[in-house]
Design an enzyme around this catalytic site. Structure first.
Site, PDB file in Angstrom:
ATOM      1  N   SER A 278       3.346   3.678   8.017  1.00 51.47           N
ATOM      2  CA  SER A 278       3.909   4.632   7.053  1.00 51.47           C
ATOM      3  C   SER A 278       4.797   5.697   7.672  1.00 51.47           C
ATOM      4  O   SER A 278       4.695   6.010   8.855  1.00 51.47           O
ATOM      5  CB  SER A 278       2.771   5.311   6.296  1.00 51.47           C
ATOM      6  OG  SER A 278       2.256   4.402   5.363  1.00 51.47           O
TER       7      SER A 278
ATOM      8  N   ASN B 202       0.834  -1.202   0.000  1.00 48.43           N
ATOM      9  CA  ASN B 202       0.000   0.000   0.000  1.00 48.43           C
ATOM     10  C   ASN B 202       0.864   1.246   0.000  1.00 48.43           C
ATOM     11  O   ASN B 202       1.686   1.389  -0.921  1.00 48.43           O
ATOM     12  CB  ASN B 202      -1.123  -0.023   1.045  1.00 48.43           C
ATOM     13  CG  ASN B 202      -0.758  -0.281   2.471  1.00 48.43           C
ATOM     14  OD1 ASN B 202      -0.284  -1.366   2.802  1.00 48.43           O
ATOM     15  ND2 ASN B 202      -0.962   0.677   3.355  1.00 48.43           N
ATOM     16  N   ASP B 203       0.714   2.153   0.936  1.00 48.79           N
ATOM     17  CA  ASP B 203       1.317   3.493   0.816  1.00 48.79           C
ATOM     18  C   ASP B 203       2.782   3.495   0.388  1.00 48.79           C
ATOM     19  O   ASP B 203       3.601   2.754   0.944  1.00 48.79           O
ATOM     20  CB  ASP B 203       1.289   4.226   2.164  1.00 48.79           C
ATOM     21  CG  ASP B 203      -0.021   4.116   2.888  1.00 48.79           C
ATOM     22  OD1 ASP B 203      -0.998   3.630   2.303  1.00 48.79           O
ATOM     23  OD2 ASP B 203      -0.054   4.510   4.060  1.00 48.79           O
TER      24      ASP B 203
ATOM     25  N   GLN C 206       4.570   0.306   2.169  1.00 47.92           N
ATOM     26  CA  GLN C 206       3.872  -0.573   3.093  1.00 47.92           C
ATOM     27  C   GLN C 206       3.697  -1.927   2.416  1.00 47.92           C
ATOM     28  O   GLN C 206       3.186  -2.008   1.296  1.00 47.92           O
ATOM     29  CB  GLN C 206       2.495   0.027   3.438  1.00 47.92           C
ATOM     30  CG  GLN C 206       2.570   1.240   4.340  1.00 47.92           C
ATOM     31  CD  GLN C 206       2.958   0.843   5.745  1.00 47.92           C
ATOM     32  OE1 GLN C 206       2.157   0.337   6.503  1.00 47.92           O
ATOM     33  NE2 GLN C 206       4.221   1.063   6.092  1.00 47.92           N
TER      34      GLN C 206
HETATM   35  C1  FRU Z   1      -2.980   4.560   4.883  1.00 46.84           C
HETATM   36  C2  FRU Z   1      -2.573   3.811   6.140  1.00 46.84           C
HETATM   37  C3  FRU Z   1      -1.655   4.633   6.995  1.00 46.84           C
HETATM   38  C4  FRU Z   1      -0.937   3.594   7.787  1.00 46.84           C
HETATM   39  C5  FRU Z   1      -0.758   2.501   6.776  1.00 46.84           C
HETATM   40  C6  FRU Z   1      -0.801   1.112   7.331  1.00 46.84           C
HETATM   41  O1  FRU Z   1      -3.272   3.729   3.825  1.00 46.84           O
HETATM   42  O2  FRU Z   1      -3.714   3.398   6.848  1.00 46.84           O
HETATM   43  O3  FRU Z   1      -2.329   5.586   7.793  1.00 46.84           O
HETATM   44  O4  FRU Z   1       0.271   4.052   8.285  1.00 46.84           O
HETATM   45  O5  FRU Z   1      -1.798   2.653   5.826  1.00 46.84           O
HETATM   46  O6  FRU Z   1      -0.514   0.176   6.350  1.00 46.84           O
END
Ligand code: FRU
Length: 493
Positions: free
Chosen positions: A165, A106-107, A123
């Site tokens: 993140s 993800n991020d 992530q």
């Molecule tokens: C955003 C989020 C962040 C967090 C991360 C966890 O997509 O929820 O706030 O740090 O993903 O994977």
């Protein structure tokens, strides 16, 4: 439990998405050095995931399952090479978007440029197709186009203390540093001695404890201190808090601004008059333009929006050369069923600030992927066969009160001047534009179509899997076309 000597580089675990989750741990010298959840397939695996055990080479280990009796453990094997015959060669693998070889992403995290390399941390669940087990994956690029995936840069310190993140920066001595949320401890800082491949925690961690996450840290030259913009749930509201520090270790609260949710971003950018303005946004990308004195952000605009569709938690690069402001977002919801990986990053984009609004265009380096092309002269209707991976550029003229555009491999990209929108696949996005002409740039990969319109005033990322066999480009509706190009794009892998 299984006991053996770690004699190879990798442990390979068979996975079946939807199988019951096992909580697995790898024990070395009497402690759990890795611990994570995994949908272990006792039989009939979909794919294998891997754990790099080079750090423990030659050691005796115990592989344990928390419930004590996991029949799948017998199927875990050691190997010196990863299992893919053709890495990144699966049928749905995006060919010019970053995806991780295995597992979920993800991020984007820790975007920082240093020593000729663009670092992309992210992530990452290395052990499954869905979100979980948050680690920091790592890839690097010399041109923001081709990415080379390196190993895991940040492992959770313990099961349940996930590495959420955060951001990256260059220390005064040239080393790389990161700030990230440890879900078990708070905001943490770590430094790298190996060019960003791994990070060591500083003893002061956590440097900040609060309800919130996702620290964006950068050096603020005019005041000579570090700044942290961090998502903060002060008094049950959603804020971005600003803290400052002389040394990254001791932090002082400076201000907070309400109305933003997770993954804050705060950066300077030159406007069209060359004046420095600051941009503030949260994960959805809705941004404010304003001033920043090192302690407080003062808005000079209402919230505006550049990106639509599958675009979330974007970051921009710290320390980019030549005053560039390069942004990468997560293509949230771009899924790859049946593949050993899931989700993709958006294309790297260059941001500019024109007339008080952000614009985005793919970085110019992307043109390196262009291969053979077809073109249609201005006034011709662009109908014909195009490549599978393709970039289409054109200019549309559509009469007021009409709609028109293109069908690109079965995906409509249409300017609707009845409603003032752009339609991309099954999505409809607002485009308030007082003009009879619209330039379009369309990027078609295996899991997405991205559209940049009106000189980058509007950017759209749409999850769509164009029919592999459909190679047709066609004009649709009441559009007249300027010169149109369809470039075949090469693969970054
Ligand atoms: C955003 C989020 C962040 C967090 C991360 C966890 O997509 O929820 O706030 O740090 O993903 O994977």
């Amino acid at each position: 439990m299984r006991e053996f000597t770690l004699s190879s580089r990798y442990l390979l675990f068979p996975v079946r998405t939807g199988a019951p989750k096992s909580r697995l741990s790898l024990w070395v010298d009497g402690r759990a050095v890795r611990e994570f959840d995994l949908e272990l397939a006792a039989a009939d695996p979909e794919f294998e995931v891997f754990l790099d055990v080079l750090d423990f080479a030659g050691k005796r280990t115990e592989l344990r399952s928390a419930d004590g009796s996991d029949p799948g453990l017998a199927a875990v094997r050691q190997a010196d090479a990863l299992p893919d015959a053709a890495p990144y060669g699966e049928s749905l693998r995006p060919q010019f978007h970053f995806t991780s070889r295995r597992g979920w992403l993800n991020d984007p995290n820790g975007l920082v440029y240093a020593d000729g390399l663009w670092h992309l941390y992210y992530q990452h669940n290395p052990y499954g197709w869905n979100w979980g087990n948050m680690h920091w994956g790592h890839a690097v690029s010399e041109d923001l186009v081709c990415w080379r995936e390196l190993g895991i840069a940040l492992y959770p310190q313990a099961y349940g203390d996930w590495a959420y993140s955060g951001s990256g920066f260059v220390l005064p001595d040239g080393r790389l540093g990161i700030a990230y949320t440890s879900t078990g401890r708070g905001e943490c800082v770590a430094f790298s001695d190996d060019g960003g491949r791994s990070f060591a925690e500083i003893p002061e961690n956590p440097v900040l404890r609060h309800r919130g996450r996702d620290p964006k840290v950068f050096w603020h030259e005019p005041t000579g201190h570090w700044v942290m913009a961090v998502y903060d749930e002060f008094e049950d509201q959603r804020w971005i808090a600003i803290h400052t520090s002389p040394d990254l270790r001791a932090w002082t609260f400076a201000s907070r601004i309400g109305g933003f949710y997770e993954c804050p971003e705060l950066f300077p950018i030159a406007d069209d008059a060359g004046r420095e303005r600051w941009i503030l946004y949260g994960a959805d990308g809705e941004y404010l333009v304003g001033g920043f004195d090192g302690r407080e952000f003062r808005p000079e605009s209402g919230k505006q929006r550049l990106w639509f569709g599958e675009f979330y938690a974007s970051q921009t690069y710290t320390n980019a050369p030549d005053g560039r402001r390069v942004q990468i977002g997560w293509g949230r919801g771009i899924v790859f069923p049946g593949m050993p990986f899931n989700q993709q990053m958006g294309i790297a984009c260059e941001l500019t600030l024109v007339d008080g609004r952000l614009r985005a265009q793919p970085v110019p380096e992307l043109a390196r992927l262009r291969g053979p092309y077809r073109n249609w002269r201005a006034g011709e209707r662009p109908d014909g066969v195009i490549a599978e991976l393709v970039e289409v550029t054109t200019t549309l003229s559509v009469p007021a009160g009409a709609r028109g555009g293109l069908m690109v491999r079965g995906v409509p990209v249409v300017w609707n001047r009845i409603d003032g929108t752009i339609e991309v696949a099954d999505g409809v996005f607002p485009l308030a534009l007082d003009a009879a002409e619209l330039d379009l740039r369309i990027l078609v990969d295996r899991g997405s179509v991205e559209v940049f319109a009106a000189d980058g005033r509007l950017a759209v990322a749409k999850a769509v899997r164009p029919d592999f066999a459909n190679r047709q480009l066609a004009g649709v509706g009441e559009a007249r076309f300027g010169e149109t190009f369809a470039y075949e794009l090469g693969s970054i892998w």
